[in-house]
Design an enzyme around this catalytic site. Structure first.
Site, short mmCIF file in Angstrom:
data_model
loop_
_atom_site.label_atom_id
_atom_site.label_comp_id
_atom_site.label_asym_id
_atom_site.label_seq_id
_atom_site.Cartn_x
_atom_site.Cartn_y
_atom_site.Cartn_z
N TYR A 27 120.74 133.37 -53.65
CA TYR A 27 120.99 134.02 -54.77
C TYR A 27 122.59 134.06 -55.08
CZ TYR A 27 116.12 135.49 -55.08
OH TYR A 27 114.86 135.46 -55.04
N GLN B 123 117.71 133.16 -62.75
CA GLN B 123 119.21 133.02 -63.56
C GLN B 123 119.81 131.70 -63.56
OE1 GLN B 123 123.63 134.89 -63.98
NE2 GLN B 123 122.15 135.78 -62.58
N SER B 124 119.80 130.94 -62.53
CA SER B 124 120.80 129.84 -62.44
C SER B 124 120.17 128.66 -63.48
CB SER B 124 121.00 129.17 -61.15
OG SER B 124 119.59 128.90 -60.43
N ASN C 276 114.72 124.85 -60.05
CA ASN C 276 115.47 125.65 -59.14
C ASN C 276 114.64 126.40 -58.22
OD1 ASN C 276 114.92 127.55 -61.26
ND2 ASN C 276 116.73 129.15 -60.17
N ARG D 178 106.10 120.05 -52.44
CA ARG D 178 105.14 120.35 -51.69
C ARG D 178 103.87 120.43 -52.89
NH1 ARG D 178 108.89 123.71 -49.09
NH2 ARG D 178 108.57 125.60 -50.59
N LYS E 150 99.44 124.32 -58.71
CA LYS E 150 98.74 123.84 -57.46
C LYS E 150 97.46 123.57 -57.48
CE LYS E 150 102.11 126.03 -54.33
NZ LYS E 150 102.54 127.42 -53.57
N GLY F 3 147.74 131.41 -61.40
CA GLY F 3 148.62 130.48 -61.88
C GLY F 3 150.14 130.76 -61.40
N LEU G 178 101.02 127.63 -66.33
CA LEU G 178 100.08 126.51 -65.80
C LEU G 178 100.18 126.80 -64.26
CD1 LEU G 178 98.85 123.81 -66.31
CD2 LEU G 178 101.28 122.74 -65.90
N ASP G 179 99.35 126.52 -63.72
CA ASP G 179 99.03 126.88 -62.17
C ASP G 179 99.12 125.24 -61.72
OD1 ASP G 179 98.36 126.89 -59.61
OD2 ASP G 179 96.54 127.72 -59.78
N LYS H 215 117.43 129.37 -48.98
CA LYS H 215 117.21 129.95 -50.36
C LYS H 215 118.61 130.55 -50.61
CE LYS H 215 112.44 131.20 -50.20
NZ LYS H 215 111.37 132.51 -50.14
#
Ligand code: CAO
Length: 414
Positions: free
Chosen positions: A137, A17-18, A95, A103, A74, A246, A71-72, A135
Protein backbone atom coordinates in the site's frame (compact mmCIF):
# COMPACT_ATOMS: atom_id res chain seq x y z
CA UNK A 1 -12.35 17.79 -31.29
CA UNK A 2 -10.82 14.31 -31.13
CA UNK A 3 -8.72 13.09 -28.25
CA UNK A 4 -5.22 11.67 -28.16
CA UNK A 5 -6.18 8.08 -27.26
CA UNK A 6 -9.44 7.84 -29.23
CA UNK A 7 -9.91 4.26 -30.40
CA UNK A 8 -7.81 2.69 -27.63
CA UNK A 9 -9.73 0.24 -25.44
CA UNK A 10 -8.54 -0.46 -21.93
CA UNK A 11 -9.60 -3.54 -19.98
CA UNK A 12 -9.33 -2.07 -16.52
CA UNK A 13 -8.81 -4.60 -13.76
CA UNK A 14 -7.49 -2.01 -11.35
CA UNK A 15 -8.72 -1.29 -7.87
CA UNK A 16 -7.94 0.96 -4.90
CA UNK A 17 -5.69 3.87 -5.96
CA UNK A 18 -2.51 3.13 -7.91
CA UNK A 19 -4.05 1.38 -10.91
CA UNK A 20 -7.20 3.54 -11.08
CA UNK A 21 -5.03 6.69 -11.20
CA UNK A 22 -3.38 5.29 -14.33
CA UNK A 23 -6.56 4.26 -16.12
CA UNK A 24 -8.32 7.52 -15.21
CA UNK A 25 -5.51 9.44 -16.91
CA UNK A 26 -5.82 7.23 -19.99
CA UNK A 27 -9.59 7.82 -20.00
CA UNK A 28 -9.05 11.58 -19.77
CA UNK A 29 -6.75 11.30 -22.76
CA UNK A 30 -9.59 9.66 -24.71
CA UNK A 31 -9.29 5.91 -24.15
CA UNK A 32 -12.43 3.83 -23.65
CA UNK A 33 -11.82 2.38 -20.18
CA UNK A 34 -13.90 -0.66 -19.24
CA UNK A 35 -13.61 -1.18 -15.50
CA UNK A 36 -14.19 -4.81 -14.55
CA UNK A 37 -15.42 -5.21 -10.99
CA UNK A 38 -16.26 -8.29 -9.01
CA UNK A 39 -20.00 -8.38 -8.26
CA UNK A 40 -19.47 -6.51 -4.93
CA UNK A 41 -17.46 -3.81 -6.71
CA UNK A 42 -14.13 -2.07 -6.14
CA UNK A 43 -13.60 -2.04 -2.37
CA UNK A 44 -13.08 1.72 -2.40
CA UNK A 45 -16.72 2.32 -3.38
CA UNK A 46 -17.44 1.66 0.30
CA UNK A 47 -14.28 2.93 1.98
CA UNK A 48 -14.19 6.34 3.72
CA UNK A 49 -17.83 6.93 2.85
CA UNK A 50 -19.17 10.37 3.76
CA UNK A 51 -22.79 9.72 2.65
CA UNK A 52 -24.44 6.39 3.58
CA UNK A 53 -25.03 4.08 0.62
CA UNK A 54 -23.36 6.41 -1.90
CA UNK A 55 -20.09 5.71 -3.73
CA UNK A 56 -17.29 7.27 -1.71
CA UNK A 57 -15.27 10.25 -2.88
CA UNK A 58 -12.28 7.90 -2.74
CA UNK A 59 -13.88 5.93 -5.57
CA UNK A 60 -15.49 8.73 -7.55
CA UNK A 61 -12.33 10.84 -7.63
CA UNK A 62 -10.25 7.98 -9.08
CA UNK A 63 -12.66 6.55 -11.62
CA UNK A 64 -13.95 9.36 -13.79
CA UNK A 65 -14.71 8.80 -17.48
CA UNK A 66 -14.81 5.01 -17.16
CA UNK A 67 -17.48 2.41 -17.88
CA UNK A 68 -18.24 -0.29 -15.30
CA UNK A 69 -19.02 -3.94 -15.88
CA UNK A 70 -19.49 -6.43 -13.07
CA UNK A 71 -18.08 -9.87 -13.76
CA UNK A 72 -17.16 -12.87 -11.65
CA UNK A 73 -14.00 -13.90 -13.43
CA UNK A 74 -13.61 -17.00 -11.31
CA UNK A 75 -16.74 -18.63 -12.75
CA UNK A 76 -16.58 -20.66 -15.98
CA UNK A 77 -18.98 -18.34 -17.80
CA UNK A 78 -17.19 -15.28 -16.44
CA UNK A 79 -13.92 -16.56 -17.86
CA UNK A 80 -15.57 -16.85 -21.27
CA UNK A 81 -16.71 -13.24 -21.08
CA UNK A 82 -13.21 -12.27 -20.06
CA UNK A 83 -11.73 -14.10 -23.05
CA UNK A 84 -13.89 -12.01 -25.36
CA UNK A 85 -12.94 -8.83 -23.55
CA UNK A 86 -9.25 -9.68 -23.92
CA UNK A 87 -9.81 -10.05 -27.65
CA UNK A 88 -11.82 -6.81 -27.78
CA UNK A 89 -9.34 -4.54 -25.96
CA UNK A 90 -5.85 -3.15 -26.58
CA UNK A 91 -4.50 -2.94 -23.06
CA UNK A 92 -5.18 -4.88 -19.85
CA UNK A 93 -4.24 -2.96 -16.72
CA UNK A 94 -4.17 -4.63 -13.31
CA UNK A 95 -2.88 -4.07 -9.82
CA UNK A 96 -3.82 -7.31 -8.14
CA UNK A 97 -1.64 -8.92 -5.51
CA UNK A 98 1.20 -10.87 -7.19
CA UNK A 99 0.02 -13.95 -9.07
CA UNK A 100 -3.74 -13.19 -8.96
CA UNK A 101 -4.10 -12.84 -12.75
CA UNK A 102 -2.32 -16.19 -13.26
CA UNK A 103 -4.54 -17.81 -10.63
CA UNK A 104 -7.55 -16.47 -12.53
CA UNK A 105 -6.24 -18.44 -15.54
CA UNK A 106 -5.04 -15.45 -17.56
CA UNK A 107 -1.27 -15.79 -17.68
CA UNK A 108 0.76 -13.68 -20.09
CA UNK A 109 1.09 -16.66 -22.45
CA UNK A 110 -2.66 -17.25 -22.48
CA UNK A 111 -3.42 -13.57 -23.07
CA UNK A 112 -0.90 -13.44 -25.89
CA UNK A 113 -2.49 -16.50 -27.49
CA UNK A 114 -5.90 -14.80 -27.28
CA UNK A 115 -4.66 -11.41 -28.52
CA UNK A 116 -1.04 -10.99 -29.60
CA UNK A 117 -1.49 -7.21 -29.81
CA UNK A 118 -2.53 -6.90 -26.17
CA UNK A 119 -0.41 -4.87 -23.78
CA UNK A 120 -0.56 -6.16 -20.18
CA UNK A 121 0.33 -3.48 -17.68
CA UNK A 122 0.77 -4.14 -13.97
CA UNK A 123 1.40 -2.26 -10.77
CA UNK A 124 3.11 -4.35 -8.14
CA UNK A 125 4.55 -3.36 -4.80
CA UNK A 126 8.01 -4.62 -5.67
CA UNK A 127 9.88 -5.71 -8.78
CA UNK A 128 11.70 -9.05 -9.09
CA UNK A 129 13.64 -9.84 -5.91
CA UNK A 130 13.04 -10.87 -2.31
CA UNK A 131 9.82 -8.88 -1.89
CA UNK A 132 8.14 -9.56 -5.24
CA UNK A 133 5.42 -11.71 -3.68
CA UNK A 134 4.51 -9.05 -1.09
CA UNK A 135 1.37 -6.94 -1.15
CA UNK A 136 1.86 -3.19 -0.85
CA UNK A 137 0.00 0.00 0.00
CA UNK A 138 0.95 3.65 -0.35
CA UNK A 139 2.95 4.11 2.81
CA UNK A 140 4.75 0.80 2.42
CA UNK A 141 6.04 2.10 -0.89
CA UNK A 142 7.01 5.46 0.60
CA UNK A 143 9.01 3.61 3.24
CA UNK A 144 10.58 1.02 0.95
CA UNK A 145 11.34 3.53 -1.81
CA UNK A 146 13.48 5.90 0.29
CA UNK A 147 10.98 8.73 0.77
CA UNK A 148 10.26 8.18 4.47
CA UNK A 149 13.89 7.90 5.57
CA UNK A 150 14.65 11.26 3.97
CA UNK A 151 11.48 13.10 5.05
CA UNK A 152 11.01 14.80 8.41
CA UNK A 153 13.17 16.50 10.98
CA UNK A 154 16.59 15.37 12.12
CA UNK A 155 15.45 14.65 15.66
CA UNK A 156 12.18 12.92 14.70
CA UNK A 157 11.11 9.58 13.21
CA UNK A 158 10.81 8.94 9.45
CA UNK A 159 7.72 10.59 7.97
CA UNK A 160 5.36 9.76 5.12
CA UNK A 161 4.07 12.58 2.95
CA UNK A 162 0.50 13.48 2.02
CA UNK A 163 1.28 13.38 -1.70
CA UNK A 164 0.45 9.84 -2.79
CA UNK A 165 3.72 9.20 -4.51
CA UNK A 166 3.49 5.43 -3.97
CA UNK A 167 0.05 4.95 -5.47
CA UNK A 168 -0.67 7.88 -7.76
CA UNK A 169 3.04 8.30 -8.53
CA UNK A 170 3.22 4.69 -9.70
CA UNK A 171 -0.01 5.06 -11.67
CA UNK A 172 1.61 7.92 -13.56
CA UNK A 173 4.68 5.85 -14.35
CA UNK A 174 2.48 2.99 -15.57
CA UNK A 175 0.43 5.29 -17.81
CA UNK A 176 3.60 6.49 -19.51
CA UNK A 177 4.74 2.89 -20.00
CA UNK A 178 1.40 2.00 -21.58
CA UNK A 179 1.45 4.93 -23.98
CA UNK A 180 5.05 4.02 -24.97
CA UNK A 181 4.04 0.37 -25.52
CA UNK A 182 1.09 1.48 -27.67
CA UNK A 183 3.47 3.58 -29.73
CA UNK A 184 5.93 0.70 -30.12
CA UNK A 185 3.05 -1.56 -31.18
CA UNK A 186 2.37 0.66 -34.16
CA UNK A 187 5.77 -0.49 -35.51
CA UNK A 188 5.94 -4.09 -34.25
CA UNK A 189 2.28 -5.10 -34.25
CA UNK A 190 2.85 -6.87 -30.93
CA UNK A 191 1.90 -6.20 -27.36
CA UNK A 192 4.26 -6.45 -24.42
CA UNK A 193 4.23 -6.45 -20.63
CA UNK A 194 4.65 -3.20 -18.74
CA UNK A 195 5.57 -3.26 -15.05
CA UNK A 196 5.70 -0.31 -12.67
CA UNK A 197 6.72 -1.36 -9.16
CA UNK A 198 5.76 1.02 -6.39
CA UNK A 199 9.16 0.81 -4.72
CA UNK A 200 10.90 1.65 -8.01
CA UNK A 201 8.56 4.54 -8.75
CA UNK A 202 9.05 6.13 -5.33
CA UNK A 203 12.80 5.70 -5.65
CA UNK A 204 12.66 7.36 -9.06
CA UNK A 205 10.85 10.30 -7.47
CA UNK A 206 13.54 10.31 -4.74
CA UNK A 207 16.47 10.25 -7.13
CA UNK A 208 17.90 13.50 -5.75
CA UNK A 209 18.34 11.71 -2.43
CA UNK A 210 20.39 8.97 -4.09
CA UNK A 211 22.43 11.81 -5.60
CA UNK A 212 22.94 13.16 -2.06
CA UNK A 213 23.88 9.71 -0.75
CA UNK A 214 26.82 9.69 -3.14
CA UNK A 215 27.75 13.30 -2.42
CA UNK A 216 27.73 12.45 1.28
CA UNK A 217 30.07 9.53 0.57
CA UNK A 218 32.51 11.82 -1.21
CA UNK A 219 32.34 14.82 1.10
CA UNK A 220 31.19 13.57 4.52
CA UNK A 221 28.71 16.47 4.82
CA UNK A 222 25.84 17.97 2.83
CA UNK A 223 26.36 21.67 3.20
CA UNK A 224 22.86 22.78 2.19
CA UNK A 225 21.23 20.45 4.77
CA UNK A 226 20.12 21.88 8.15
CA UNK A 227 22.64 19.59 9.93
CA UNK A 228 25.45 21.75 8.50
CA UNK A 229 27.63 23.21 10.01
CA UNK A 230 26.76 22.37 13.64
CA UNK A 231 25.05 18.94 13.48
CA UNK A 232 26.35 15.45 12.84
CA UNK A 233 26.16 13.45 9.62
CA UNK A 234 26.06 9.65 9.67
CA UNK A 235 26.64 7.34 6.72
CA UNK A 236 23.11 7.64 5.21
CA UNK A 237 21.36 10.73 3.83
CA UNK A 238 19.60 12.32 6.81
CA UNK A 239 16.14 13.88 6.95
CA UNK A 240 16.45 17.38 5.59
CA UNK A 241 13.40 19.08 7.15
CA UNK A 242 12.32 21.81 4.73
CA UNK A 243 15.68 22.35 3.05
CA UNK A 244 15.47 22.69 -0.70
CA UNK A 245 16.22 19.56 -2.68
CA UNK A 246 18.14 21.52 -5.31
CA UNK A 247 21.16 23.75 -5.68
CA UNK A 248 19.43 26.86 -4.33
CA UNK A 249 18.93 26.92 -0.53
CA UNK A 250 15.37 27.30 0.68
CA UNK A 251 13.12 26.78 3.66
CA UNK A 252 9.65 27.47 5.08
CA UNK A 253 9.27 30.75 6.96
CA UNK A 254 6.44 32.18 9.06
CA UNK A 255 4.15 34.88 7.76
CA UNK A 256 1.72 37.28 9.43
CA UNK A 257 -0.94 35.34 11.31
CA UNK A 258 1.11 32.18 11.88
CA UNK A 259 0.16 32.15 15.58
CA UNK A 260 -3.43 31.18 14.75
CA UNK A 261 -3.34 30.00 11.12
CA UNK A 262 -1.44 26.71 10.68
CA UNK A 263 -0.85 27.55 7.02
CA UNK A 264 0.43 31.13 7.33
CA UNK A 265 3.81 30.15 5.94
CA UNK A 266 5.80 30.66 2.76
CA UNK A 267 8.50 28.66 1.02
CA UNK A 268 11.39 31.00 0.37
CA UNK A 269 14.32 30.30 -1.95
CA UNK A 270 17.54 32.26 -1.49
CA UNK A 271 18.32 32.09 -5.20
CA UNK A 272 21.86 33.27 -5.86
CA UNK A 273 21.14 35.44 -8.95
CA UNK A 274 18.69 37.60 -6.94
CA UNK A 275 20.74 37.88 -3.74
CA UNK A 276 20.92 41.66 -4.09
CA UNK A 277 17.13 41.97 -4.40
CA UNK A 278 16.63 39.65 -1.41
CA UNK A 279 18.88 41.83 0.74
CA UNK A 280 17.03 44.95 -0.37
CA UNK A 281 13.56 43.52 0.29
CA UNK A 282 14.43 42.23 3.78
CA UNK A 283 16.40 45.37 4.66
CA UNK A 284 19.86 43.80 4.88
CA UNK A 285 21.64 45.86 2.20
CA UNK A 286 24.96 45.43 4.01
CA UNK A 287 24.93 41.71 3.13
CA UNK A 288 25.10 42.53 -0.60
CA UNK A 289 28.83 43.11 -0.39
CA UNK A 290 29.70 41.57 3.00
CA UNK A 291 32.20 38.72 2.29
CA UNK A 292 30.50 36.64 4.99
CA UNK A 293 27.26 36.65 2.96
CA UNK A 294 27.83 37.86 -0.58
CA UNK A 295 28.64 34.48 -2.22
CA UNK A 296 26.54 31.30 -2.23
CA UNK A 297 29.53 29.41 -0.76
CA UNK A 298 29.87 31.81 2.16
CA UNK A 299 26.15 31.70 2.87
CA UNK A 300 25.98 27.90 3.21
CA UNK A 301 27.40 28.05 6.73
CA UNK A 302 25.04 30.92 7.64
CA UNK A 303 21.72 29.78 6.25
CA UNK A 304 20.12 29.87 9.72
CA UNK A 305 21.02 33.54 10.00
CA UNK A 306 19.87 34.29 6.46
CA UNK A 307 16.48 32.62 6.89
CA UNK A 308 15.97 34.20 10.33
CA UNK A 309 16.39 37.62 8.67
CA UNK A 310 14.04 36.62 5.87
CA UNK A 311 11.46 35.50 8.42
CA UNK A 312 11.79 38.74 10.40
CA UNK A 313 10.50 40.36 7.20
CA UNK A 314 7.91 37.75 6.05
CA UNK A 315 6.33 37.77 9.50
CA UNK A 316 5.24 41.34 8.80
CA UNK A 317 3.36 40.27 5.62
CA UNK A 318 0.62 37.78 4.84
CA UNK A 319 1.80 34.92 2.65
CA UNK A 320 -0.05 36.45 -0.30
CA UNK A 321 1.48 39.92 0.26
CA UNK A 322 4.94 38.40 0.61
CA UNK A 323 4.39 36.36 -2.57
CA UNK A 324 3.39 39.48 -4.50
CA UNK A 325 6.28 41.62 -3.25
CA UNK A 326 8.93 38.92 -3.74
CA UNK A 327 7.73 38.16 -7.26
CA UNK A 328 7.98 41.84 -8.18
CA UNK A 329 11.68 41.35 -7.50
CA UNK A 330 11.84 38.00 -9.30
CA UNK A 331 12.54 36.14 -6.04
CA UNK A 332 11.17 32.57 -6.15
CA UNK A 333 8.76 31.67 -3.35
CA UNK A 334 5.47 29.83 -2.79
CA UNK A 335 2.68 30.17 -0.26
CA UNK A 336 1.67 27.13 1.84
CA UNK A 337 -1.86 26.59 0.51
CA UNK A 338 -4.41 24.55 2.40
CA UNK A 339 -6.84 22.18 0.68
CA UNK A 340 -9.56 24.67 1.57
CA UNK A 341 -7.73 27.45 -0.27
CA UNK A 342 -7.01 25.23 -3.26
CA UNK A 343 -10.64 24.13 -3.49
CA UNK A 344 -11.67 27.75 -3.90
CA UNK A 345 -8.83 28.86 -6.17
CA UNK A 346 -10.36 30.69 -9.12
CA UNK A 347 -7.44 30.09 -11.50
CA UNK A 348 -7.36 26.34 -10.81
CA UNK A 349 -11.09 26.18 -11.44
CA UNK A 350 -10.80 28.22 -14.62
CA UNK A 351 -8.17 25.93 -16.11
CA UNK A 352 -9.91 22.67 -15.22
CA UNK A 353 -7.51 21.51 -12.52
CA UNK A 354 -10.26 21.81 -9.90
CA UNK A 355 -13.60 20.70 -11.34
CA UNK A 356 -17.16 20.40 -10.10
CA UNK A 357 -18.72 17.07 -11.06
CA UNK A 358 -22.39 16.14 -10.98
CA UNK A 359 -23.21 12.68 -9.58
CA UNK A 360 -26.72 11.17 -9.58
CA UNK A 361 -26.45 9.93 -5.99
CA UNK A 362 -24.20 12.42 -4.24
CA UNK A 363 -25.01 15.61 -6.14
CA UNK A 364 -22.14 17.98 -6.92
CA UNK A 365 -18.65 17.28 -5.65
CA UNK A 366 -15.20 18.70 -6.27
CA UNK A 367 -12.43 16.77 -7.92
CA UNK A 368 -8.99 17.28 -9.36
CA UNK A 369 -9.23 17.35 -13.14
CA UNK A 370 -6.58 16.29 -15.62
CA UNK A 371 -3.34 18.04 -14.66
CA UNK A 372 -1.89 17.27 -18.11
CA UNK A 373 -3.17 19.78 -20.68
CA UNK A 374 -3.03 18.92 -24.38
CA UNK A 375 -4.01 21.68 -26.78
CA UNK A 376 -5.63 19.32 -29.30
CA UNK A 377 -7.08 16.77 -26.85
CA UNK A 378 -9.14 18.57 -24.27
CA UNK A 379 -10.39 16.66 -21.22
CA UNK A 380 -14.05 16.71 -20.22
CA UNK A 381 -14.31 15.20 -16.74
CA UNK A 382 -17.32 12.85 -16.51
CA UNK A 383 -18.56 11.28 -13.30
CA UNK A 384 -17.47 7.81 -12.23
CA UNK A 385 -19.79 4.95 -13.27
CA UNK A 386 -22.24 3.35 -10.89
CA UNK A 387 -21.46 -0.29 -10.16
CA UNK A 388 -22.23 -2.34 -13.28
CA UNK A 389 -23.81 0.65 -15.01
CA UNK A 390 -22.51 -0.45 -18.42
CA UNK A 391 -22.61 -4.23 -18.02
CA UNK A 392 -25.34 -4.82 -20.63
CA UNK A 393 -23.99 -2.22 -23.03
CA UNK A 394 -20.51 -3.79 -23.00
CA UNK A 395 -21.73 -7.39 -23.22
CA UNK A 396 -23.88 -6.41 -26.22
CA UNK A 397 -20.83 -4.83 -27.88
CA UNK A 398 -18.90 -8.10 -27.57
CA UNK A 399 -21.73 -10.14 -29.07
CA UNK A 400 -23.92 -11.31 -26.17
CA UNK A 401 -27.67 -11.46 -26.81
CA UNK A 402 -30.24 -10.27 -24.27
CA UNK A 403 -31.07 -13.89 -23.46
CA UNK A 404 -27.41 -14.73 -22.85
CA UNK A 405 -27.04 -11.62 -20.67
CA UNK A 406 -30.13 -12.67 -18.71
CA UNK A 407 -28.59 -16.11 -18.14
CA UNK A 408 -25.35 -14.55 -16.87
CA UNK A 409 -27.38 -12.38 -14.52
CA UNK A 410 -29.43 -15.23 -13.15
CA UNK A 411 -26.31 -17.25 -12.35
CA UNK A 412 -24.71 -14.17 -10.69
CA UNK A 413 -21.80 -14.06 -13.13
CA UNK A 414 -22.55 -10.38 -13.69
N1 CAO B 1 -14.06 -11.73 -10.09
C1 CAO B 1 -13.66 -12.68 -9.22
N2 CAO B 1 -12.54 -12.55 -8.48
C2 CAO B 1 -11.84 -11.42 -8.61
C3 CAO B 1 -12.22 -10.39 -9.51
C4 CAO B 1 -13.39 -10.59 -10.27
N3 CAO B 1 -13.81 -9.68 -11.13
N4 CAO B 1 -11.32 -9.40 -9.43
C5 CAO B 1 -10.41 -9.78 -8.51
N5 CAO B 1 -10.71 -10.99 -8.02
C6 CAO B 1 -9.99 -11.77 -7.04
C7 CAO B 1 -8.57 -12.00 -7.45
O1 CAO B 1 -8.51 -13.01 -8.43
C8 CAO B 1 -7.96 -12.40 -6.11
O2 CAO B 1 -8.23 -13.75 -5.87
P1 CAO B 1 -7.10 -14.79 -5.36
O3 CAO B 1 -6.35 -14.14 -4.25
O4 CAO B 1 -7.91 -15.99 -4.92
O5 CAO B 1 -6.23 -15.11 -6.50
C9 CAO B 1 -8.79 -11.62 -5.10
O6 CAO B 1 -9.89 -11.08 -5.81
C10 CAO B 1 -8.08 -10.48 -4.37
O7 CAO B 1 -7.37 -9.63 -5.23
P2 CAO B 1 -6.12 -8.82 -4.63
O8 CAO B 1 -5.12 -9.83 -4.16
O9 CAO B 1 -5.60 -7.86 -5.54
O10 CAO B 1 -6.77 -8.03 -3.39
P3 CAO B 1 -6.27 -7.99 -1.88
O11 CAO B 1 -7.35 -7.29 -1.14
O12 CAO B 1 -5.87 -9.33 -1.36
O13 CAO B 1 -4.96 -7.09 -1.94
C11 CAO B 1 -3.67 -5.14 -2.50
C12 CAO B 1 -5.07 -5.73 -2.20
C13 CAO B 1 -3.82 -3.70 -2.93
C14 CAO B 1 -2.79 -5.23 -1.24
C15 CAO B 1 -3.03 -5.99 -3.61
O14 CAO B 1 -3.92 -6.01 -4.72
C16 CAO B 1 -1.68 -5.49 -4.08
O15 CAO B 1 -0.66 -5.63 -3.40
N6 CAO B 1 -1.65 -4.95 -5.31
C17 CAO B 1 -0.42 -4.52 -5.95
C18 CAO B 1 0.12 -3.27 -5.34
C19 CAO B 1 -0.89 -2.16 -5.39
O16 CAO B 1 -1.41 -1.78 -6.39
N7 CAO B 1 -1.06 -1.56 -4.24
C20 CAO B 1 -1.72 -0.28 -4.18
C21 CAO B 1 -3.06 -0.35 -3.68
S1 CAO B 1 -3.61 1.31 -3.47
O17 CAO B 1 -3.04 1.75 -1.98
Amino acid sequence: MGRALDGVRILDFTHVQSGPTCTQLLAWLGADVIKVEKPGGDITRQQLRDIPGVDSLYFTMLNHNKRSITLDTKSVDGKQVLERLVQYCDVLVENFAPGALDRMGFSWNRIQALNPRMIVASVKGFGPGPYEECKAYENIAQCAGGAASTTGFDDGPPLVTGAQIGDSGTGLHLALGIVAALYQRTATGHGQRVLAAMQDSVLNLCRVKLRDQQRLGHQGVLREYPQYPHGRFGSAVPRSANASGGGQPGTIVKCKGWETDPNAYLYFIAQAPVWQQICQVIGREAWISDPAFCTPEARLARLDEVFAAVEAWTITQTKYEAMAILNEHDIPCGPILSMQELANDAALRANGTIVEVEHPQRGTYLSVGNPIKLSASVTQVRRSPLLGEHTEEILTEIGYTSAAIGALRSTKVI
